[in-house]
Design a protein around this motif. Structure first.
Motif, PDB file in Angstrom:
ATOM      1  N   ALA A  89     -72.256 136.454 -27.185  1.00 23.21           N
ATOM      2  CA  ALA A  89     -73.713 136.334 -27.146  1.00 23.21           C
ATOM      3  C   ALA A  89     -74.165 136.578 -25.712  1.00 23.21           C
ATOM      4  CB  ALA A  89     -74.163 134.951 -27.619  1.00 23.21           C
ATOM      5  N   THR A  90     -75.465 136.628 -25.517  1.00 24.56           N
ATOM      6  CA  THR A  90     -75.985 136.693 -24.155  1.00 24.56           C
ATOM      7  C   THR A  90     -75.834 135.325 -23.482  1.00 24.56           C
ATOM      8  OG1 THR A  90     -78.224 136.087 -24.823  1.00 24.56           O
ATOM      9  CG2 THR A  90     -77.683 138.440 -24.803  1.00 24.56           C
ATOM     10  N   GLU A  91     -75.853 135.335 -22.164  1.00 27.01           N
ATOM     11  CA  GLU A  91     -75.789 134.073 -21.424  1.00 27.01           C
ATOM     12  C   GLU A  91     -76.941 133.154 -21.826  1.00 27.01           C
ATOM     13  OE1 GLU A  91     -75.563 134.569 -17.209  1.00 27.01           O
ATOM     14  OE2 GLU A  91     -73.947 136.051 -17.322  1.00 27.01           O
ATOM     15  N   PRO A 150     -81.540 144.172 -24.414  1.00 26.06           N
ATOM     16  CA  PRO A 150     -82.550 145.159 -24.023  1.00 26.06           C
ATOM     17  C   PRO A 150     -83.772 144.577 -23.337  1.00 26.06           C
ATOM     18  CG  PRO A 150     -82.783 144.657 -26.336  1.00 26.06           C
ATOM     19  CD  PRO A 150     -81.614 143.842 -25.847  1.00 26.06           C
ATOM     20  N   GLY A 151     -83.864 143.260 -23.277  1.00 27.36           N
ATOM     21  CA  GLY A 151     -85.035 142.613 -22.698  1.00 27.36           C
ATOM     22  C   GLY A 151     -85.479 141.461 -23.580  1.00 27.36           C
ATOM     23  N   ALA A 156     -85.622 135.082 -25.362  1.00 23.77           N
ATOM     24  CA  ALA A 156     -85.176 135.635 -24.092  1.00 23.77           C
ATOM     25  C   ALA A 156     -83.711 136.051 -24.139  1.00 23.77           C
ATOM     26  CB  ALA A 156     -85.373 134.615 -22.969  1.00 23.77           C
ATOM     27  N   GLY A 157     -83.027 135.757 -25.254  1.00 20.19           N
ATOM     28  CA  GLY A 157     -81.599 136.020 -25.328  1.00 20.19           C
ATOM     29  C   GLY A 157     -81.184 137.003 -26.391  1.00 20.19           C
ATOM     30  N   SER A 187     -90.934 133.079 -27.995  1.00 23.56           N
ATOM     31  CA  SER A 187     -90.990 134.542 -27.978  1.00 23.56           C
ATOM     32  C   SER A 187     -91.773 135.064 -26.779  1.00 23.56           C
ATOM     33  CB  SER A 187     -91.631 135.056 -29.276  1.00 23.56           C
ATOM     34  OG  SER A 187     -90.868 134.710 -30.405  1.00 23.56           O
ATOM     35  N   PHE A 188     -91.687 136.377 -26.574  1.00 25.11           N
ATOM     36  CA  PHE A 188     -92.349 137.046 -25.450  1.00 25.11           C
ATOM     37  C   PHE A 188     -93.136 138.247 -25.997  1.00 25.11           C
ATOM     38  CE2 PHE A 188     -89.011 134.547 -23.731  1.00 25.11           C
ATOM     39  CZ  PHE A 188     -89.487 134.093 -22.500  1.00 25.11           C
ATOM     40  N   PRO A 189     -94.309 137.973 -26.594  1.00 23.38           N
ATOM     41  CA  PRO A 189     -95.050 139.033 -27.281  1.00 23.38           C
ATOM     42  C   PRO A 189     -95.512 140.155 -26.365  1.00 23.38           C
ATOM     43  CG  PRO A 189     -96.370 137.033 -27.107  1.00 23.38           C
ATOM     44  CD  PRO A 189     -94.973 136.667 -26.711  1.00 23.38           C
ATOM     45  N   LEU A 190     -95.740 139.883 -25.088  1.00 20.66           N
ATOM     46  CA  LEU A 190     -96.196 140.944 -24.195  1.00 20.66           C
ATOM     47  C   LEU A 190     -95.058 141.874 -23.779  1.00 20.66           C
ATOM     48  CD1 LEU A 190     -98.673 138.990 -21.876  1.00 20.66           C
ATOM     49  CD2 LEU A 190     -99.100 140.080 -24.085  1.00 20.66           C
ATOM     50  N   GLU A 191     -93.837 141.387 -23.827  1.00 16.76           N
ATOM     51  CA  GLU A 191     -92.683 142.183 -23.414  1.00 16.76           C
ATOM     52  C   GLU A 191     -91.964 142.842 -24.589  1.00 16.76           C
ATOM     53  OE1 GLU A 191     -90.073 140.050 -20.694  1.00 16.76           O
ATOM     54  OE2 GLU A 191     -91.739 138.733 -20.145  1.00 16.76           O
ATOM     55  N   TRP A 192     -92.164 142.322 -25.783  1.00 12.79           N
ATOM     56  CA  TRP A 192     -91.432 142.792 -26.960  1.00 12.79           C
ATOM     57  C   TRP A 192     -91.582 144.298 -27.164  1.00 12.79           C
ATOM     58  CZ3 TRP A 192     -91.148 138.906 -31.553  1.00 12.79           C
ATOM     59  CH2 TRP A 192     -90.218 139.331 -32.498  1.00 12.79           C
ATOM     60  N   PRO A 193     -92.779 144.895 -27.038  1.00 15.29           N
ATOM     61  CA  PRO A 193     -92.878 146.346 -27.266  1.00 15.29           C
ATOM     62  C   PRO A 193     -91.998 147.171 -26.329  1.00 15.29           C
ATOM     63  CG  PRO A 193     -95.050 145.331 -27.332  1.00 15.29           C
ATOM     64  CD  PRO A 193     -94.114 144.285 -26.826  1.00 15.29           C
TER      65      PRO A 193
END
Length: 283
Positions: A89-91, A150-151, A156-157, A187-193
């Motif tokens: 998994a991611t850190e 990918p971000g 965040a993971g 979640s991170f709705p501004l970064e998701w796209p």
């Protein structure tokens, strides 16, 4: 009972009705990697039986696409059923599994009428053992499998899994088919796209895309979902720039999804805006 269906050479998907979860097996000459393990020990035992029935080789590694319970609550069962193996998994996901699981247990403790309450509460959490921050390659003998962070988006993971020689991408909950992607309080709705832009860059027009939940899709489906998430992000930015207060944003904006699905998205989006993008509320 679900069967694992081969959607590309030595890539099998089983779709389970509870939460429309997808469990994926990727095969190589050294064995199988399982991507996500379902939402309880009891359900994971069902998955384990399905793996044995497929008979495609020994299970040698697990991958958790992120820290949410429905993707890793089967970890301990898989180790019990098939023996010790690395869990990738991611850190971020590894570091937040315990907190995220705690929220799930609290929710089910209070859900006294939920039909799956007891089986969820009886589950033992086993965190990932092998982590990475950006990308890592797994060696399956005659095949390489790539894990990519990918971000930030659904969490965040998040990670996606790419099987280059089969042209397959496993999207985790960055991509969902059974419902619009869940935008929650982590979640991170501004970064998701823009995160999905990187995921799309891993695809060809012929890529087989397996979402975390729902039917197998393609690159066009992911592109369409990216557009919808982009509309949500830009609407949040526009409303905040025009001074619309967060508590009026849902009713003021024009949204691609039902408003009740976007309460957390709007709140989180406003919280994550740079200060310079927020104006004083309209009089």
């Amino acid at each position: 009972m679900p069967d694992f269906e081969e959607v590309a050479p030595r890539v099998w998907v089983a779709h389970y009705d509870w939460m429309h979860v997808n469990i994926v097996l990727v095969g190589g000459s050294d064995g199988l990697v399982m991507v996500d393990t379902h939402g309880s020990a009891e359900q994971a035992r069902v998955v384990a039986d399905d793996v044995r029935r497929l008979g495609a080789g020994p299970l040698t590694a697990l991958v958790n696409t992120h820290e949410h319970w429905d993707h890793h609550f089967g970890n301990a069962t898989m180790v019990e059923e098939f023996g010790a193996m690395p869990i990738h998994a991611t850190e971020w996901a590894r570091d937040h599994v315990e907190v995220s699981s705690g929220h799930t247990f609290e929710m089910y403790e209070q859900a006294t009428d939920h039909p799956r309450r007891e089986e969820v509460l009886a589950t033992t959490v086993l965190p990932p053992t092998h982590v990475f921050s950006s990308a890592v390659q797994l060696d399956l003998g005659d095949r390489a499998v790539e894990l990519v962070h990918p971000g930030r988006g659904h969490t965040a993971g998040d990670l996606v899994v790419r099987v280059p020689d089969a042209d397959v991408v496993l999207g985790g909950d960055l991509v969902e088919e059974s419902d619009p992607p869940f935008i929650g309080d982590d979640s991170f709705p501004l970064e998701w796209p823009t995160t999905l832009d990187l995921v799309l860059g891993l695809m060809t027009p012929a890529t087989v895309v397996v979402p975390g939940h729902g039917r197998v899709v393609d690159k066009d489906f992911v592109q369409d979902q990216r557009i919808e998430l982009g509309v949500i992000a830009e609407t949040i930015r526009d409303l905040a720039a025009r001074g619309v207060p967060v508590d009026q944003a849902l009713v003021t904006g024009e949204w691609p999804w039902e408003r009740e699905r976007l309460e957390s998205a709007v709140r989180r989006g406003y919280e994550q805006l740079p200060r310079g993008h927020r104006q004083l509320p309209l009089a």
